[in-house]
Design a protein around this motif. Structure first.
Motif, PDB file in Angstrom:
ATOM      1  N   SER A   2      23.755  -3.036   5.291  1.00 41.27           N
ATOM      2  CA  SER A   2      24.183  -2.669   6.639  1.00 41.27           C
ATOM      3  C   SER A   2      23.038  -2.948   7.600  1.00 41.27           C
ATOM      4  N   GLY A   3      23.244  -3.853   8.533  1.00 39.65           N
ATOM      5  CA  GLY A   3      22.170  -4.229   9.446  1.00 39.65           C
ATOM      6  C   GLY A   3      21.539  -5.549   9.047  1.00 39.65           C
ATOM      7  N   TYR A   4      20.228  -5.679   9.280  1.00 35.52           N
ATOM      8  CA  TYR A   4      19.544  -6.956   9.107  1.00 35.52           C
ATOM      9  C   TYR A   4      18.421  -6.856   8.075  1.00 35.52           C
ATOM     10  N   LEU A   5      18.404  -7.848   7.169  1.00 38.06           N
ATOM     11  CA  LEU A   5      17.246  -8.059   6.305  1.00 38.06           C
ATOM     12  C   LEU A   5      16.313  -9.008   7.040  1.00 38.06           C
ATOM     13  N   LEU A   6      14.988  -8.735   7.004  1.00 33.16           N
ATOM     14  CA  LEU A   6      14.057  -9.379   7.920  1.00 33.16           C
ATOM     15  C   LEU A   6      12.862  -9.967   7.175  1.00 33.16           C
ATOM     16  N   SER A   7      12.373 -11.117   7.670  1.00 33.97           N
ATOM     17  CA  SER A   7      11.115 -11.682   7.195  1.00 33.97           C
ATOM     18  C   SER A   7      10.573 -12.618   8.260  1.00 33.97           C
ATOM     19  N   ASN A   8       9.340 -12.390   8.682  1.00 32.32           N
ATOM     20  CA  ASN A   8       8.683 -13.270   9.646  1.00 32.32           C
ATOM     21  C   ASN A   8       7.168 -13.171   9.459  1.00 32.32           C
ATOM     22  N   HIS A   9       6.397 -13.712  10.438  1.00 32.12           N
ATOM     23  CA  HIS A   9       4.943 -13.738  10.285  1.00 32.12           C
ATOM     24  C   HIS A   9       4.311 -12.346  10.372  1.00 32.12           C
ATOM     25  N   ARG A  10       5.065 -11.353  10.838  1.00 32.36           N
ATOM     26  CA  ARG A  10       4.539  -9.990  10.912  1.00 32.36           C
ATOM     27  C   ARG A  10       4.971  -9.137   9.722  1.00 32.36           C
ATOM     28  N   LEU A  11       6.206  -9.359   9.262  1.00 35.03           N
ATOM     29  CA  LEU A  11       6.768  -8.560   8.165  1.00 35.03           C
ATOM     30  C   LEU A  11       7.329  -9.518   7.123  1.00 35.03           C
ATOM     31  N   ARG A  12       6.699  -9.578   5.948  1.00 37.48           N
ATOM     32  CA  ARG A  12       7.110 -10.521   4.924  1.00 37.48           C
ATOM     33  C   ARG A  12       7.937  -9.817   3.854  1.00 37.48           C
ATOM     34  N   SER A  13       9.092 -10.423   3.553  1.00 39.66           N
ATOM     35  CA  SER A  13       9.858 -10.035   2.369  1.00 39.66           C
ATOM     36  C   SER A  13       9.427 -10.964   1.233  1.00 39.66           C
ATOM     37  N   SER A  14       8.936 -10.397   0.108  1.00 42.38           N
ATOM     38  CA  SER A  14       8.321 -11.219  -0.922  1.00 42.38           C
ATOM     39  C   SER A  14       8.752 -10.781  -2.306  1.00 42.38           C
ATOM     40  N   PHE A  15       8.480 -11.673  -3.280  1.00 41.43           N
ATOM     41  CA  PHE A  15       8.814 -11.456  -4.688  1.00 41.43           C
ATOM     42  C   PHE A  15       7.672 -12.064  -5.506  1.00 41.43           C
ATOM     43  N   SER A  16       7.148 -11.289  -6.458  1.00 37.91           N
ATOM     44  CA  SER A  16       6.045 -11.784  -7.272  1.00 37.91           C
ATOM     45  C   SER A  16       6.162 -11.247  -8.702  1.00 37.91           C
ATOM     46  N   GLN A  46       3.720 -19.533  -2.836  1.00 40.56           N
ATOM     47  CA  GLN A  46       2.271 -19.575  -2.716  1.00 40.56           C
ATOM     48  C   GLN A  46       1.570 -19.750  -4.071  1.00 40.56           C
ATOM     49  N   LEU A  47       2.217 -19.238  -5.097  1.00 40.36           N
ATOM     50  CA  LEU A  47       1.645 -19.331  -6.437  1.00 40.36           C
ATOM     51  C   LEU A  47       2.782 -19.477  -7.434  1.00 40.36           C
ATOM     52  N   ASN A  48       2.604 -20.430  -8.406  1.00 40.46           N
ATOM     53  CA  ASN A  48       3.655 -20.630  -9.403  1.00 40.46           C
ATOM     54  C   ASN A  48       3.033 -21.192 -10.690  1.00 40.46           C
ATOM     55  N   ASP A  49       2.078 -20.466 -11.231  1.00 38.87           N
ATOM     56  CA  ASP A  49       1.472 -20.874 -12.499  1.00 38.87           C
ATOM     57  C   ASP A  49       2.490 -20.704 -13.633  1.00 38.87           C
ATOM     58  N   GLY A  50       2.674 -21.744 -14.390  1.00 36.70           N
ATOM     59  CA  GLY A  50       3.682 -21.742 -15.448  1.00 36.70           C
ATOM     60  C   GLY A  50       5.005 -22.315 -15.011  1.00 36.70           C
ATOM     61  N   HIS A  51       5.145 -22.550 -13.686  1.00 42.04           N
ATOM     62  CA  HIS A  51       6.360 -23.197 -13.135  1.00 42.04           C
ATOM     63  C   HIS A  51       7.627 -22.453 -13.529  1.00 42.04           C
ATOM     64  N   GLY A  52       7.585 -21.131 -13.527  1.00 44.22           N
ATOM     65  CA  GLY A  52       8.769 -20.361 -13.906  1.00 44.22           C
ATOM     66  C   GLY A  52       9.688 -20.034 -12.740  1.00 44.22           C
ATOM     67  N   TYR A  53       9.140 -20.003 -11.511  1.00 43.22           N
ATOM     68  CA  TYR A  53       9.955 -19.623 -10.354  1.00 43.22           C
ATOM     69  C   TYR A  53      10.441 -20.854  -9.609  1.00 43.22           C
ATOM     70  N   SER A  54      11.702 -20.786  -9.099  1.00 38.66           N
ATOM     71  CA  SER A  54      12.278 -21.878  -8.309  1.00 38.66           C
ATOM     72  C   SER A  54      12.636 -21.357  -6.920  1.00 38.66           C
TER      73      SER A  54
END
Length: 323
Positions: free
Chosen positions: A303-317, A217-225
């Protein structure tokens, strides 16, 4: 002897009768007595003969019973011996099978020990290769002129998270070289990024699996791939990084943030004992040099499931706080 005594006794009676009585009457009485004596003697003889026959039959019956008893004893002894032999054979077969199973289990334990040792050696080699790769990246990003000239590679092909993860497992190191251009004006150009997993529902990620957040969604400086999930610092400064990981019900995850292969923070989510979704998030502030690599990876096997969807977002910033 008994019949002879009876006859003598009857003769004596007849003599007495003839002495006291005379004529036809006495003779008739004597004849009748003698007839009856003869009948008694005959009956006594028949009884003796029958008694003798019965004794012989009893002797035969006893002999037959004795033979039957002996045969029964022999049969029971034989059956008992056969039963013992079958039980001994069954016990022997069970003991052999037990020994065979024990040997197979010992062999499986040895194989498991070998697999564990090989796995540990592979992990050590992976960590060594990871350290070498990081050192090479740092060296290349600090020394190549493309970094200062602001050239941005356009030939990288977007890959899915699963594809990248499989390639990492298969090849241990990625062959794609990233060149991150610095801002034209390092004193004013901001550095910030925000990315999340678009759709993700994967069970049991192994230890030290790099997480890839494919929607930027945002990548000012183009540091993230979005192709490998790694942020390469465009310039030196103090950065703030934040991450949020969602987990399915009855799951466990522990995610750590890594700078040049060294963990600097960790956060976990535990829903193993509750019937609900879980969230694990972390926030760190750290000094990062130009060309340093920052990314998220599993601290332990999930153990189990890592999850990300329109209700629960897994994110990194992350963003540059000051330089």
């Amino acid at each position: 002897m008994a019949s002879l005594g009876i006859v003598l006794h009857a003769s004596l009676i007849c003599i007495v009768l003839l002495t006291f009585f005379s004529g036809t009457a006495s003779r008739n009485i004597a004849n009748e007595i003698l007839q009856r004596l003869e009948m008694v003697e005959k009956l006594n003889f028949d009884l003796k003969k029958e008694n003798s026959n019965l004794k012989l039959e009893m002797i035969d019956i006893k002999g037959e019973l004795k033979d039957i008893v002996n045969e029964m004893k022999v049969w029971m002894k034989s059956r008992h011996s056969q039963g013992n032999n079958k039980m001994n054979e069954s016990n022997s077969d069970l003991q052999k099978e037990n020994i065979k199973i024990k040997l197979e289990m010992a062999e499986l334990r040895d194989q498991m020990d070998n697999v564990v040792r090989e796995n540990c050696e592979m992990k050590k080699k992976w960590n060594e290769l990871d350290d070498i790769l990081i050192s090479v990246y740092i060296h290349l990003n600090k020394s190549k002129p493309e970094i200062q000239s602001g050239i941005m590679p356009e030939h990288r092909t977007p890959l899915s998270y699963q594809h990248v993860a499989e390639n990492r497992k298969a090849n241990s190191v990625r062959s794609v070289q990233r060149i991150v251009p610095p801002a034209p004006d390092v004193t004013e150009q901001p550095v910030a990024f925000y990315a999340y997993m678009d759709s993700y529902h994967t069970p049991g990620l192994p230890i030290h699996t790099t997480l890839i957040f494919d929607t930027v969604q945002l990548n000012d400086g183009h540091g993230y791939s979005k192709h490998d999930g790694v942020f390469i610092a465009p310039r030196t400064g103090v950065y703030v990084f934040h991450w949020t990981i969602q987990t399915e019900v009855h799951s466990w995850e522990s995610i750590e943030i890594v700078v040049n292969g060294s963990p600097i923070g960790c956060a976990a989510s535990d829903t193993l004992r509750i019937n609900d979704y879980g969230t694990g998030s972390g926030l760190v502030a750290t000094r990062v040099n130009t060309g340093d690599l920052v990314f998220l990876r599993t601290h332990e096997s999930i153990s189990g499931y890592l999850l990300s969807n329109h209700r629960l977002r897994s994110s990194f910033s992350g963003w540059l706080l000051y330089s």
